[in-house]
Design an enzyme around this catalytic site. Structure first.
Site, PDB file in Angstrom:
ATOM      1  N   SER A 165       0.873  -1.128  -0.076  1.00  0.00           N
ATOM      2  CA  SER A 165       0.056  -0.038  -0.217  1.00  0.00           C
ATOM      3  C   SER A 165       0.749   1.276  -0.011  1.00  0.00           C
ATOM      4  O   SER A 165       1.862   1.029   0.560  1.00  0.00           O
ATOM      5  CB  SER A 165      -0.895   0.059   1.214  1.00  0.00           C
ATOM      6  N   TYR A 177      -1.781  -0.352  10.215  1.00  0.00           N
ATOM      7  CA  TYR A 177      -1.981  -0.733   8.806  1.00  0.00           C
ATOM      8  C   TYR A 177      -0.772  -0.664   7.854  1.00  0.00           C
ATOM      9  O   TYR A 177       0.002  -1.421   7.284  1.00  0.00           O
ATOM     10  CB  TYR A 177      -3.342  -0.251   8.069  1.00  0.00           C
TER      11      TYR A 177
END
Ligand SMILES: NC(=O)c1ccc[n+]([C@@H]2O[C@H](COP(=O)([O-])OP(=O)(O)OC[C@H]3O[C@@H](n4cnc5c(N)ncnc54)[C@H](OP(=O)(O)O)[C@@H]3O)[C@@H](O)[C@H]2O)c1
Length: 257
Positions: free
Chosen positions: A149, A162
């Site tokens: 990501s 995350y």
């Protein structure tokens, strides 16, 4: 979008039932690979992806394997062995796409220890052991593609844990590429920005203001679509990408330039 020749190859896509993973599974299927479509709970969605690949003339099967628990990777490969048997295969795999992942949108003050453990178990521990247990099946010249990501390189304190999972995944990519290079296996991360999938549906879809914000994050001026990511993965899975390894490929449309 071209079509890479993956006929005769086998690909595993974790989280292939929805979102980015679904687009990856469909694309690799169109390129000729036999695709194992991993999912956790949504059997109907996985079956739909399999049916779509078959309708395109490809080969696929659904693979139920909930990740994030001890023993998950061993169970996944057991299900893979059972499913691939019907495809006259020797049980080997050529492309492993670690795509299944979850987000935890809480920051330093609010994230619980349980949430921290869960996001690391699914996003980091599971890919680690999926590869460990998959290595004996992964053919020389194969591919490992980890879906990371942009949150690993762009500070977003509300996604701190995350983002840290994706940073860990990228370090895993780096080390695996070194270890597996002598076998001609490439290992890369693909790092999307904001993509229009179910995970973002709640705040993004149908909200003009949110869509405008999400589009403004990318230099290319729009929200990412699952196919934007799948086409990059297809390239990395192909022979054309044989000389790229150990890298994080930015797939954010130019976020944070
Ligand atoms: N969307 C974005 O904006 C974005 C941005 C950057 C990175 N990413 C990364 O891209 C990947 C895919 O994201 P997405 O947006 O496509 O997600 P999504 O739409 O929420 O789909 C998630 C997929 O992963 C599966 N899955 C979820 N938890 C699982 C578990 N515990 N075990 C096994 N499978 C599980 C789901 O299976 P079921 O259908 O059975 O639930 C589904 O197929 C993730 O790694 C995510 O971190 C996404």
């Amino acid at each position: 979008m071209g079509a890479y020749g993956l006929r005769g190859r086998t690909a595993l896509v974790t989280g292939g039932s929805r979102g980015i993973g679904r687009a990856i599974a469909r694309r690799l299927g169109r390129d000729g690979a036999t695709v194992a479509v991993g999912y956790a709970r949504d059997e109907a969605a996985a079956d739909e992806v399999v049916a779509g690949i078959r309708a395109d003339g490809g080969r696929a099967f659904a693979l139920r394997a909930e990740l994030g628990r001890h023993g998950d990777a061993a169970a996944l490969w057991k299900a893979f062995d059972a499913g691939i048997g019907a495809h006259a295969s020797d049980g080997g795999v050529d492309v492993i796409v670690n795509n299944a992942g979850i987000g935890r949108g809480s920051g330093l003050e609010s994230l619980t220890e349980e949430e921290f453990d869960e996001v690391f178990a699914v996003n980091v521990r599971a890919p680690f052991f999926v590869v460990r247990h998959g290595l004996e099946r992964l053919r020389d010249g194969g591919r490992i593609i980890n879906i990371s990501s942009g949150a690993a390189r762009l500070a977003m304190p509300e996604l701190i844990a995350y983002g840290a999972t994706k940073g860990a995944l990228d370090t895993f990519t780096l080390n695996l590429a070194k270890q597996l290079g002598p076998r001609g296996i490439t290992v890369n991360s693909v790092a999307p920005g904001i993509v229009d999938t179910d995970v973002n549906a709640g705040w993004l879809r149908g909200n003009a203001e949110a869509e405008a914000y999400a589009a403004s994050v990318a230099a290319l001026g729009r929200v990412g679509q699952p196919e934007d990511i799948a086409d990059i993965v297809a390239f990395l899975a192909s022979d054309d990408a044989r000389w790229v390894t150990g890298r994080v490929i930015d797939a954010t449309g130019g976020a944070g330039l």
